[in-house]
Scaffold this motif. Structure first.
Motif, PDB file in Angstrom:
ATOM      1  N   PRO A 146       0.804  -1.227   0.000  1.00  0.00           N
ATOM      2  CA  PRO A 146       0.000   0.000   0.000  1.00  0.00           C
ATOM      3  C   PRO A 146       0.837   1.278   0.000  1.00  0.00           C
ATOM      4  CG  PRO A 146      -0.838  -1.567   1.628  1.00  0.00           C
ATOM      5  CD  PRO A 146       0.493  -2.079   1.163  1.00  0.00           C
ATOM      6  N   PHE A 147       2.150   1.147   0.214  1.00  0.00           N
ATOM      7  CA  PHE A 147       3.018   2.317   0.329  1.00  0.00           C
ATOM      8  C   PHE A 147       4.013   2.399  -0.824  1.00  0.00           C
ATOM      9  CE2 PHE A 147       2.079   0.532   4.582  1.00  0.00           C
ATOM     10  CZ  PHE A 147       1.226   1.525   5.045  1.00  0.00           C
ATOM     11  N   ASN A 148       3.678   1.780  -1.949  1.00  0.00           N
ATOM     12  CA  ASN A 148       4.626   1.717  -3.062  1.00  0.00           C
ATOM     13  C   ASN A 148       4.574   2.911  -4.004  1.00  0.00           C
ATOM     14  OD1 ASN A 148       5.834  -0.625  -2.261  1.00  0.00           O
ATOM     15  ND2 ASN A 148       4.861  -1.950  -3.781  1.00  0.00           N
ATOM     16  N   ASN A 149       3.687   3.876  -3.750  1.00  0.00           N
ATOM     17  CA  ASN A 149       3.636   5.076  -4.584  1.00  0.00           C
ATOM     18  C   ASN A 149       4.785   6.005  -4.196  1.00  0.00           C
ATOM     19  OD1 ASN A 149       3.075   7.382  -6.016  1.00  0.00           O
ATOM     20  ND2 ASN A 149       0.974   7.619  -5.250  1.00  0.00           N
ATOM     21  N   LYS A 150       5.749   6.144  -5.089  1.00  0.00           N
ATOM     22  CA  LYS A 150       6.935   6.932  -4.751  1.00  0.00           C
ATOM     23  C   LYS A 150       6.631   8.403  -4.529  1.00  0.00           C
ATOM     24  CE  LYS A 150      10.988   5.986  -5.182  1.00  0.00           C
ATOM     25  NZ  LYS A 150      12.428   5.800  -5.513  1.00  0.00           N
ATOM     26  N   ASP A 151       5.449   8.855  -4.969  1.00  0.00           N
ATOM     27  CA  ASP A 151       5.062  10.249  -4.708  1.00  0.00           C
ATOM     28  C   ASP A 151       4.861  10.491  -3.213  1.00  0.00           C
ATOM     29  OD1 ASP A 151       5.158  10.867  -7.382  1.00  0.00           O
ATOM     30  OD2 ASP A 151       2.999  10.594  -7.707  1.00  0.00           O
ATOM     31  N   ASP A 152       4.615   9.401  -2.449  1.00  0.00           N
ATOM     32  CA  ASP A 152       4.429   9.523  -1.009  1.00  0.00           C
ATOM     33  C   ASP A 152       5.738   9.380  -0.237  1.00  0.00           C
ATOM     34  OD1 ASP A 152       1.667   9.734  -1.402  1.00  0.00           O
ATOM     35  OD2 ASP A 152       1.400   7.555  -1.342  1.00  0.00           O
ATOM     36  N   TRP A 153       6.808   9.026  -0.937  1.00  0.00           N
ATOM     37  CA  TRP A 153       8.101   8.818  -0.295  1.00  0.00           C
ATOM     38  C   TRP A 153       8.795  10.159  -0.042  1.00  0.00           C
ATOM     39  CZ3 TRP A 153      11.339   3.947  -1.713  1.00  0.00           C
ATOM     40  CH2 TRP A 153      10.514   2.816  -1.667  1.00  0.00           C
ATOM     41  N   PRO A 154       9.804  10.177   0.793  1.00  0.00           N
ATOM     42  CA  PRO A 154      10.525  11.439   1.062  1.00  0.00           C
ATOM     43  C   PRO A 154      11.007  12.097  -0.223  1.00  0.00           C
ATOM     44  CG  PRO A 154      11.195   9.752   2.621  1.00  0.00           C
ATOM     45  CD  PRO A 154      10.327   9.060   1.608  1.00  0.00           C
ATOM     46  N   GLU A 155      10.992  13.425  -0.224  1.00  0.00           N
ATOM     47  CA  GLU A 155      11.366  14.171  -1.426  1.00  0.00           C
ATOM     48  C   GLU A 155      12.810  13.944  -1.836  1.00  0.00           C
ATOM     49  OE1 GLU A 155      10.342  18.229  -0.864  1.00  0.00           O
ATOM     50  OE2 GLU A 155       8.168  17.867  -0.916  1.00  0.00           O
ATOM     51  N   ASP A 156      13.664  13.583  -0.874  1.00  0.00           N
ATOM     52  CA  ASP A 156      15.082  13.361  -1.210  1.00  0.00           C
ATOM     53  C   ASP A 156      15.335  11.991  -1.824  1.00  0.00           C
ATOM     54  OD1 ASP A 156      14.861  11.625   0.927  1.00  0.00           O
ATOM     55  OD2 ASP A 156      16.303  12.665   2.208  1.00  0.00           O
ATOM     56  N   GLY A 157      14.273  11.203  -1.986  1.00  0.00           N
ATOM     57  CA  GLY A 157      14.400   9.908  -2.620  1.00  0.00           C
ATOM     58  C   GLY A 157      14.810   8.775  -1.703  1.00  0.00           C
ATOM     59  N   SER A 158      14.986   9.055  -0.416  1.00  0.00           N
ATOM     60  CA  SER A 158      15.378   8.004   0.520  1.00  0.00           C
ATOM     61  C   SER A 158      14.218   7.049   0.778  1.00  0.00           C
ATOM     62  CB  SER A 158      15.853   8.620   1.841  1.00  0.00           C
ATOM     63  OG  SER A 158      14.829   9.393   2.435  1.00  0.00           O
ATOM     64  N   GLN A 159      14.546   5.851   1.208  1.00  0.00           N
ATOM     65  CA  GLN A 159      13.505   4.861   1.470  1.00  0.00           C
ATOM     66  C   GLN A 159      12.696   5.277   2.712  1.00  0.00           C
ATOM     67  OE1 GLN A 159      12.911   2.238   3.861  1.00  0.00           O
ATOM     68  NE2 GLN A 159      14.359   3.228   5.251  1.00  0.00           N
ATOM     69  N   PRO A 160      11.409   4.909   2.804  1.00  0.00           N
ATOM     70  CA  PRO A 160      10.518   5.468   3.826  1.00  0.00           C
ATOM     71  C   PRO A 160      10.214   4.561   5.014  1.00  0.00           C
ATOM     72  CG  PRO A 160       9.191   4.511   2.102  1.00  0.00           C
ATOM     73  CD  PRO A 160      10.627   4.209   1.752  1.00  0.00           C
ATOM     74  N   PHE A 161      10.856   3.407   5.116  1.00  0.00           N
ATOM     75  CA  PHE A 161      10.470   2.472   6.180  1.00  0.00           C
ATOM     76  C   PHE A 161      11.383   2.608   7.387  1.00  0.00           C
ATOM     77  CE2 PHE A 161       8.738   0.743   2.263  1.00  0.00           C
ATOM     78  CZ  PHE A 161       7.393   0.667   2.637  1.00  0.00           C
ATOM     79  N   VAL A 162      10.815   2.341   8.553  1.00  0.00           N
ATOM     80  CA  VAL A 162      11.536   2.559   9.806  1.00  0.00           C
ATOM     81  C   VAL A 162      11.058   1.536  10.835  1.00  0.00           C
ATOM     82  CG1 VAL A 162       9.845   4.323  10.489  1.00  0.00           C
ATOM     83  CG2 VAL A 162      12.069   4.265  11.602  1.00  0.00           C
ATOM     84  N   TRP A 163      11.991   0.993  11.605  1.00  0.00           N
ATOM     85  CA  TRP A 163      11.597   0.106  12.694  1.00  0.00           C
ATOM     86  C   TRP A 163      10.927   0.890  13.810  1.00  0.00           C
ATOM     87  CZ3 TRP A 163      10.962  -4.669  11.796  1.00  0.00           C
ATOM     88  CH2 TRP A 163      11.837  -5.443  11.039  1.00  0.00           C
ATOM     89  N   SER A 164      10.153   0.194  14.638  1.00  0.00           N
ATOM     90  CA  SER A 164       9.344   0.851  15.666  1.00  0.00           C
ATOM     91  C   SER A 164      10.169   1.545  16.745  1.00  0.00           C
ATOM     92  CB  SER A 164       8.395  -0.159  16.328  1.00  0.00           C
ATOM     93  OG  SER A 164       9.080  -1.309  16.779  1.00  0.00           O
ATOM     94  N   PHE A 165      11.485   1.313  16.767  1.00  0.00           N
ATOM     95  CA  PHE A 165      12.355   2.002  17.714  1.00  0.00           C
ATOM     96  C   PHE A 165      13.120   3.132  17.043  1.00  0.00           C
ATOM     97  CE2 PHE A 165      14.016  -1.980  16.154  1.00  0.00           C
ATOM     98  CZ  PHE A 165      15.220  -1.631  15.582  1.00  0.00           C
ATOM     99  N   GLY A 166      12.792   3.417  15.781  1.00  0.00           N
ATOM    100  CA  GLY A 166      13.334   4.584  15.102  1.00  0.00           C
ATOM    101  C   GLY A 166      14.401   4.315  14.066  1.00  0.00           C
ATOM    102  N   ASP A 167      14.878   3.084  13.929  1.00  0.00           N
ATOM    103  CA  ASP A 167      15.939   2.798  12.967  1.00  0.00           C
ATOM    104  C   ASP A 167      15.421   2.907  11.544  1.00  0.00           C
ATOM    105  OD1 ASP A 167      18.162   1.816  11.560  1.00  0.00           O
ATOM    106  OD2 ASP A 167      17.504  -0.263  11.829  1.00  0.00           O
ATOM    107  N   GLY A 168      15.974   3.859  10.788  1.00  0.00           N
ATOM    108  CA  GLY A 168      15.597   4.037   9.403  1.00  0.00           C
ATOM    109  C   GLY A 168      16.572   3.417   8.429  1.00  0.00           C
TER     110      GLY A 168
END
Length: 339
Positions: free
Chosen positions: A246-268
């Protein structure tokens, strides 16, 4: 290697083969009785599976199978608890959304959760003939580093990986950090635990020192255990499939092009991938299975339906939002990246 190929081989394999089974989700909660016993809330949120004796402390002197009345795992004699952190999507506006899990290939109808393996030999070796000693009552372990943010820190651990799924059967390539492009079939995380025990301690202060890796390579290479940890145990291995579709639309990803997923303790970065385990098999059921290995259908073990697995749940102790968009991760964490 693709799972579809592996599964088809398994159907033709003899009785000696790897032990692979699904566990449905027991609870999503901010509790971690291994690393933070007695704390509710624990610092970050987890997805927990297995027996319903799970609690905030998990006193190692307690008889887990005697206290449990059900398990969310397929084998009804397995009251162990398995858990990992939760994956979140970070939107362009900085808000976070929890990523749900998908059942693995062959396990339709199971409520998310993960696939658990116990193996005598490597994953792609269908002649599982090596002798291993099953874990003992009171045994527990952890693998990974919640503070890892670099590749070198992640490389301390062997085979804590991510796979960008093209479909449910994809298994390679495996990488140490989050995929940098949208994954058509979701993201799979793999957590492989060490396999050599010191033969004495059921736990250790860091929950890792009582275990070690083989002297050479990985478990799959068949290397000998070090003299300090001479007892060869099963390879415990988790596969979790995160439904990132559901999150594969790159228009919703960060503008700098970095990947958008993060672990629940903050690790990106993904480098802090980790897992927890508390043994809870009834009587000698796991040793029986290891002595008479099987694949999916195990004559030495009792199985239950997906419906029964899904019904085994426990209530959340920490009441907080886990389904809506949030501005910070549970526990107040925010995304952090490479040091």
């Amino acid at each position: 290697m693709k799972w579809g190929f592996v599964a088809s081989l398994g159907l033709l394999a003899p009785v000696n083969a790897l032990l692979r089974f699904p566990c449905a989700q027991l609870v999503i909660d901010r509790r971690d009785p291994l690393v933070n016993p007695g704390s509710a809330p624990s610092p970050h949120i987890h997805q927990i599976l297995g027996g319903n004796a799970f609690n905030t402390t998990m006193d190692p002197s307690k008889d887990i199978p005697a206290e449990a009345t059900c398990t969310s795992c397929e084998f009804s004699e397995d009251f162990s608890n398995y858990w990992t952190a939760i994956l979140y999507f970070k939107a362009k506006n900085g808000t976070y959304k929890r990523v749900t899990q998908l059942p693995n290939a062959g396990f339709n109808g199971v409520n998310g959760g993960m696939t658990v393996y116990y193996m005598q030999d490597g994953l792609y070796n269908f002649q599982q003939t090596s002798k291993v000693t099953a874990f003992k009552p009171g045994f527990r372990m952890y693998i990974g580093d919640v503070n890892a943010r670099t590749k070198s820190q992640a490389e301390r651990f062997r085979q804590l990986t991510f796979t960008c799924l093209q479909n449910i059967g994809t298994r390679d390539p495996q990488i140490l950090d989050f995929p940098s492009t949208p994954c058509p079939g979701g993201i799979m995380t793999a957590v492989r635990f060490p396999t050599c025990w010191d033969g004495v301690n059921l736990d250790s202060p860091d929950h890792m020192a009582h275990m070690a890796y083989p002297e050479s390579g990985t478990f799959e290479t068949g290397g000998p255990c070090p003299a300090s940890h001479p007892v060869r145990m099963p390879q415990l291995f988790y596969e979790v499939i995160w439904d990132t579709r559901p999150f594969n639309n790159k228009d919703d990803w960060p503008e700098d092009g970095s990947q958008p997923f993060v672990w629940s303790f903050g690790d990106g970065t993904g480098y802090a991938n980790h897992g927890d385990y508390i043994f809870g098999w009834k009587d000698d059921s796991l040793q029986r299975a290891m002595d008479s290995p099987c694949y999916v259908s195990c004559p030495t073990l009792k199985t239950q339906s997906a419906e029964a697995m899904n019904k085994c749940t426990v209530d959340r102790v920490v009441k907080e939002e886990i389904d809506d968009w949030v501005t910070t991760l549970p526990g107040g964490h925010v995304a952090s990246y490479r040091k």
